[in-house]
Design an enzyme around this catalytic site. Sequence first.
Site, PDB file in Angstrom:
ATOM      1  N   CYS A  37      -4.438  -1.648  -1.776  1.00  0.00           N
ATOM      2  CA  CYS A  37      -4.598  -0.233  -2.095  1.00  0.00           C
ATOM      3  C   CYS A  37      -5.585  -0.113  -3.252  1.00  0.00           C
ATOM      4  O   CYS A  37      -5.324  -0.638  -4.349  1.00  0.00           O
ATOM      5  CB  CYS A  37      -3.244   0.349  -2.494  1.00  0.00           C
ATOM      6  SG  CYS A  37      -3.330   2.029  -3.114  1.00  0.00           S
ATOM      7  N   HIS A  78      -7.028   2.825   3.900  1.00  0.00           N
ATOM      8  CA  HIS A  78      -6.740   3.629   5.091  1.00  0.00           C
ATOM      9  C   HIS A  78      -7.995   3.866   5.953  1.00  0.00           C
ATOM     10  O   HIS A  78      -7.890   4.025   7.168  1.00  0.00           O
ATOM     11  CB  HIS A  78      -6.209   5.012   4.687  1.00  0.00           C
ATOM     12  CG  HIS A  78      -4.749   5.056   4.371  1.00  0.00           C
ATOM     13  ND1 HIS A  78      -4.223   4.505   3.227  1.00  0.00           N
ATOM     14  CD2 HIS A  78      -3.698   5.597   5.050  1.00  0.00           C
ATOM     15  CE1 HIS A  78      -2.905   4.717   3.204  1.00  0.00           C
ATOM     16  NE2 HIS A  78      -2.572   5.386   4.308  1.00  0.00           N
ATOM     17  N   ASP A 118       0.876  -1.177   0.000  1.00  0.00           N
ATOM     18  CA  ASP A 118       0.000   0.000   0.000  1.00  0.00           C
ATOM     19  C   ASP A 118       0.913   1.226   0.000  1.00  0.00           C
ATOM     20  O   ASP A 118       2.138   1.102   0.092  1.00  0.00           O
ATOM     21  CB  ASP A 118      -0.900  -0.012   1.248  1.00  0.00           C
ATOM     22  CG  ASP A 118      -1.798   1.219   1.327  1.00  0.00           C
ATOM     23  OD1 ASP A 118      -2.366   1.609   0.287  1.00  0.00           O
ATOM     24  OD2 ASP A 118      -1.916   1.826   2.407  1.00  0.00           O
ATOM     25  N   SER A 119       0.301   2.397  -0.055  1.00  0.00           N
ATOM     26  CA  SER A 119       1.095   3.617   0.016  1.00  0.00           C
ATOM     27  C   SER A 119       1.586   3.905   1.432  1.00  0.00           C
ATOM     28  O   SER A 119       2.482   4.726   1.613  1.00  0.00           O
ATOM     29  CB  SER A 119       0.249   4.804  -0.455  1.00  0.00           C
ATOM     30  OG  SER A 119      -0.871   4.936   0.402  1.00  0.00           O
ATOM     31  N   GLU A 168      -2.590   9.260   8.227  1.00  0.00           N
ATOM     32  CA  GLU A 168      -1.131   9.079   8.311  1.00  0.00           C
ATOM     33  C   GLU A 168      -0.534   9.958   9.417  1.00  0.00           C
ATOM     34  O   GLU A 168       0.519   9.646   9.963  1.00  0.00           O
ATOM     35  CB  GLU A 168      -0.465   9.391   6.964  1.00  0.00           C
ATOM     36  CG  GLU A 168      -0.714   8.345   5.877  1.00  0.00           C
ATOM     37  CD  GLU A 168       0.147   7.079   6.007  1.00  0.00           C
ATOM     38  OE1 GLU A 168       1.271   7.159   6.527  1.00  0.00           O
ATOM     39  OE2 GLU A 168      -0.325   5.999   5.590  1.00  0.00           O
ATOM     40  N   CYS A 194     -10.948   2.886   0.295  1.00  0.00           N
ATOM     41  CA  CYS A 194      -9.522   3.168   0.493  1.00  0.00           C
ATOM     42  C   CYS A 194      -9.145   2.379   1.736  1.00  0.00           C
ATOM     43  O   CYS A 194      -9.857   2.444   2.749  1.00  0.00           O
ATOM     44  CB  CYS A 194      -9.292   4.660   0.710  1.00  0.00           C
ATOM     45  SG  CYS A 194      -7.608   5.071   1.244  1.00  0.00           S
TER      46      CYS A 194
HETATM   47  N1  DGL Z   1      -4.755   3.156   0.879  1.00  0.00           N
HETATM   48  C1  DGL Z   1      -4.766   3.455  -0.506  1.00  0.00           C
HETATM   49  C2  DGL Z   1      -6.078   3.175  -1.153  1.00  0.00           C
HETATM   50  O1  DGL Z   1      -6.712   2.206  -0.758  1.00  0.00           O
HETATM   51  C3  DGL Z   1      -4.048   4.713  -0.945  1.00  0.00           C
HETATM   52  C4  DGL Z   1      -4.344   5.973  -0.263  1.00  0.00           C
HETATM   53  C5  DGL Z   1      -3.425   7.085  -0.714  1.00  0.00           C
HETATM   54  O2  DGL Z   1      -2.219   6.915  -0.601  1.00  0.00           O
HETATM   55  O3  DGL Z   1      -3.923   8.106  -1.191  1.00  0.00           O
HETATM   56  O4  DGL Z   1      -6.507   3.829  -2.074  1.00  0.00           O
END
Ligand code: DGL
Length: 268
Positions: free
Chosen positions: A74, A189, A11-12, A153, A187
């Site tokens: 992600c 996150h 993931d990011s 984050e 997402c």
């Molecule tokens: N967690 C990621 C997603 O599911 C990326 C979020 C990001 O870095 O903008 O899209």
Amino acid sequence: MSNKKPIGVFDSGLGGLTVVKAVLENLPYENIIYLGDSLNVPYGDKTSGQITEFAFNNTKFLIEKGVKAIAIACNTADATSRRELLQCFDLPVIGVISPASEKAARLTKNKKVGVIATATAVKSGAYERAVRSFVADCEVFSNPAPALVPLIEAGKIHKEDSETAQALRMYISPLIQKGIDTLILGCTHYPLVLDIVKELFPDINIVCSGTSSLGALYDKLKAENMLNTSGKKGEVQYYVTGEPADFGRLGGIFLGESIEGKVRRAVI
Ligand code: DGL
């Protein structure tokens, strides 16, 4: 034969830990190598081309570490890059969008589904297509939620973090007004603030994209005879491209066990 090899998850940043947690809880013998590309977070405001380049670099890093399959934890990378990864690498690549869409399509009674996701993921239209592939006449309303990943984050994941609650209200309320009965947190996150979402919007079904992908991951590993059946508790190795200490502190809060000191820097 290859079943003891780890699963590569990327993931990011912190979001993919929602997939790690689901694997730890449900497939306890699997070993995992996690890569958070925190140097490039957020992905959600980058172009498809940039994200595909990140996704390729992440996948190459994990393959060099010997993984047997890739879980793209992600949505943004899944939306922009999964097809290319499947074309270029010879191992199973599992995404998050299709499993979450299938679950939402199953849950919605009034055929109105809402999605919050990153700007790039929303722009791709991937969720509309995926949900309608399961229920052709389902209405899908999407809203980009660009403030959420930076807030998460930064560790603003607690109920008393009013900025986060305010952002969630701003992004989700317009979807409620459209009459949705089911919301996809598109997402990985966002489940880090699931408690806040549930408290603000207790009357809708909530689908988390990370955990929904577990079934698809299990099915794929089983079909390929790749499940780890060793009976030995799996291990997780954590890598990030950015600062390991921050990731370790926040990741540990989310996972419910300390990973401080266990996060290594990945040079990609
Ligand atoms: N967690 C990621 C997603 O599911 C990326 C979020 C990001 O870095 O903008 O899209």
